[in-house]
Design a protein around this motif. Sequence first.
Motif, PDB file in Angstrom:
ATOM      1  N   SER A 240       0.830  -1.213   0.000  1.00  0.00           N
ATOM      2  CA  SER A 240       0.000   0.000   0.000  1.00  0.00           C
ATOM      3  C   SER A 240       0.858   1.254   0.000  1.00  0.00           C
ATOM      4  O   SER A 240       0.589   2.214  -0.743  1.00  0.00           O
ATOM      5  CB  SER A 240      -0.927   0.001   1.219  1.00  0.00           C
ATOM      6  N   LEU A 241       1.915   1.267   0.825  1.00  0.00           N
ATOM      7  CA  LEU A 241       2.803   2.427   0.869  1.00  0.00           C
ATOM      8  C   LEU A 241       3.508   2.634  -0.470  1.00  0.00           C
ATOM      9  O   LEU A 241       3.638   3.769  -0.950  1.00  0.00           O
ATOM     10  CB  LEU A 241       3.833   2.253   1.992  1.00  0.00           C
TER      11      LEU A 241
ATOM     12  N   ALA B 135       3.966   5.694  -5.401  1.00  0.00           N
ATOM     13  CA  ALA B 135       4.020   5.709  -6.869  1.00  0.00           C
ATOM     14  C   ALA B 135       2.975   6.659  -7.438  1.00  0.00           C
ATOM     15  O   ALA B 135       3.253   7.424  -8.381  1.00  0.00           O
ATOM     16  CB  ALA B 135       3.811   4.296  -7.408  1.00  0.00           C
ATOM     17  N   TYR B 136       1.775   6.644  -6.886  1.00  0.00           N
ATOM     18  CA  TYR B 136       0.733   7.587  -7.305  1.00  0.00           C
ATOM     19  C   TYR B 136       1.192   9.032  -7.075  1.00  0.00           C
ATOM     20  O   TYR B 136       1.019   9.905  -7.934  1.00  0.00           O
ATOM     21  CB  TYR B 136      -0.548   7.339  -6.526  1.00  0.00           C
ATOM     22  N   ALA B 137       1.741   9.286  -5.887  1.00  0.00           N
ATOM     23  CA  ALA B 137       2.165  10.643  -5.541  1.00  0.00           C
ATOM     24  C   ALA B 137       3.272  11.137  -6.479  1.00  0.00           C
ATOM     25  O   ALA B 137       3.264  12.291  -6.919  1.00  0.00           O
ATOM     26  CB  ALA B 137       2.636  10.687  -4.091  1.00  0.00           C
ATOM     27  N   LEU B 138       4.223  10.262  -6.787  1.00  0.00           N
ATOM     28  CA  LEU B 138       5.298  10.633  -7.704  1.00  0.00           C
ATOM     29  C   LEU B 138       4.758  10.934  -9.098  1.00  0.00           C
ATOM     30  O   LEU B 138       5.211  11.863  -9.769  1.00  0.00           O
ATOM     31  CB  LEU B 138       6.344   9.517  -7.762  1.00  0.00           C
ATOM     32  N   LEU B 139       3.781  10.135  -9.526  1.00  0.00           N
ATOM     33  CA  LEU B 139       3.175  10.371 -10.837  1.00  0.00           C
ATOM     34  C   LEU B 139       2.448  11.707 -10.864  1.00  0.00           C
ATOM     35  O   LEU B 139       2.534  12.461 -11.848  1.00  0.00           O
ATOM     36  CB  LEU B 139       2.206   9.233 -11.176  1.00  0.00           C
TER      37      LEU B 139
ATOM     38  N   SER C 144      -3.522   8.004  -4.599  1.00  0.00           N
ATOM     39  CA  SER C 144      -2.625   7.987  -3.441  1.00  0.00           C
ATOM     40  C   SER C 144      -3.407   8.152  -2.142  1.00  0.00           C
ATOM     41  O   SER C 144      -3.204   7.414  -1.166  1.00  0.00           O
ATOM     42  CB  SER C 144      -1.589   9.105  -3.578  1.00  0.00           C
ATOM     43  N   LEU C 145      -4.331   9.116  -2.124  1.00  0.00           N
ATOM     44  CA  LEU C 145      -5.139   9.356  -0.930  1.00  0.00           C
ATOM     45  C   LEU C 145      -6.016   8.149  -0.603  1.00  0.00           C
ATOM     46  O   LEU C 145      -6.128   7.736   0.565  1.00  0.00           O
ATOM     47  CB  LEU C 145      -6.007  10.596  -1.145  1.00  0.00           C
ATOM     48  N   ALA C 146      -6.634   7.547  -1.628  1.00  0.00           N
ATOM     49  CA  ALA C 146      -7.525   6.406  -1.407  1.00  0.00           C
ATOM     50  C   ALA C 146      -6.775   5.204  -0.851  1.00  0.00           C
ATOM     51  O   ALA C 146      -7.266   4.513   0.053  1.00  0.00           O
ATOM     52  CB  ALA C 146      -8.224   6.026  -2.718  1.00  0.00           C
ATOM     53  N   VAL C 147      -5.582   4.937  -1.369  1.00  0.00           N
ATOM     54  CA  VAL C 147      -4.798   3.796  -0.887  1.00  0.00           C
ATOM     55  C   VAL C 147      -4.372   4.004   0.564  1.00  0.00           C
ATOM     56  O   VAL C 147      -4.427   3.071   1.384  1.00  0.00           O
ATOM     57  CB  VAL C 147      -3.567   3.568  -1.799  1.00  0.00           C
ATOM     58  N   ILE C 148      -3.951   5.221   0.906  1.00  0.00           N
ATOM     59  CA  ILE C 148      -3.551   5.516   2.292  1.00  0.00           C
ATOM     60  C   ILE C 148      -4.740   5.356   3.236  1.00  0.00           C
ATOM     61  O   ILE C 148      -4.622   4.766   4.328  1.00  0.00           O
ATOM     62  CB  ILE C 148      -2.980   6.948   2.392  1.00  0.00           C
ATOM     63  N   LEU C 149      -5.911   5.874   2.834  1.00  0.00           N
ATOM     64  CA  LEU C 149      -7.102   5.736   3.677  1.00  0.00           C
ATOM     65  C   LEU C 149      -7.465   4.269   3.906  1.00  0.00           C
ATOM     66  O   LEU C 149      -7.811   3.864   5.015  1.00  0.00           O
ATOM     67  CB  LEU C 149      -8.286   6.472   3.037  1.00  0.00           C
ATOM     68  N   ALA C 150      -7.398   3.467   2.819  1.00  0.00           N
ATOM     69  CA  ALA C 150      -7.727   2.043   2.945  1.00  0.00           C
ATOM     70  C   ALA C 150      -6.731   1.316   3.835  1.00  0.00           C
ATOM     71  O   ALA C 150      -7.079   0.339   4.506  1.00  0.00           O
ATOM     72  CB  ALA C 150      -7.771   1.393   1.563  1.00  0.00           C
ATOM     73  N   MET C 151      -5.487   1.768   3.863  1.00  0.00           N
ATOM     74  CA  MET C 151      -4.487   1.161   4.738  1.00  0.00           C
ATOM     75  C   MET C 151      -4.752   1.527   6.205  1.00  0.00           C
ATOM     76  O   MET C 151      -4.638   0.683   7.104  1.00  0.00           O
ATOM     77  CB  MET C 151      -3.092   1.629   4.327  1.00  0.00           C
TER      78      MET C 151
END
Length: 259
Positions: free
Chosen positions: A10-11, A16-20, A96-103
């Motif tokens: 997840s991290l 990767a999303y944030a870098l993109l 990026s935000l969605a993956v962090i929230l799900a984690m």
Amino acid sequence: MPFPPLIALSLATALAYALLAYAYRRLSPSASRWALASVWVLHLLVLAQGLFAEPARFGFAPALSVTVWLVLTVYAIESRLYPQLRARWALAGLGSLAVILAMLFPGQHYPNLQSAWLPLHWALGIASYGLIGAAVVHAWLMQRAEQALRQGKTEEKAIPLLTLERLTFRLLAAGFVLLSLTLVAGGWFSELLNQRWVWNHKTALSVLSWITIGILLLGRWRLGWRGRTAVRMLYLGAGFLLLSYAGSRFVLEVVLHRA
């Protein structure tokens, strides 16, 4: 909390999303598409590990994560047909935000499902979330295109406003069909489990969303509704839908700390 491999994946996906999102202006269109496709696969692996774990678990944040992934899927397909679509940075930031929230908020466990068909109800609901979410993204792009047109800043290679409008309403119509099936499936499962249809806030907001989107599609078909009025109604209907599950689960899981 999820087990460590899922946290690490997840991290990595969120980074990767944030870098993109940060570097999209420096990438060529081809490199940007490949980068988005790679992160899309990483996101899919995160969803697979979370959704198919034993026991099953689900909640508001995984629902948002699946929704964003579906929106990205629609965007990836359409960007092959319409290379002028430019929303990669915004979608990458949402991813990026969605993956962090799900984690951070992986949801509650469902060790014993009341019906083997219940996941179908969830799948229809999340699919409707995704398609209506994609319609919202297209409506936002449509507003930007209209604003650029009014200011005389339209690029020659920009996707035509009428094309964006058609795509928006096609996605919205498909989402409306799936939302209708979701509501029907919910009533059917209640009958199978010998339960009465419960008019709680989740059901009421879902029906409000269905009515709002239905009126908008009818107005578009019969009266040719378009422009700001149509976009605002779309946002309203999507807002009701977002609150119906993700919003209610957020209050229960985060605010009230209840399953």
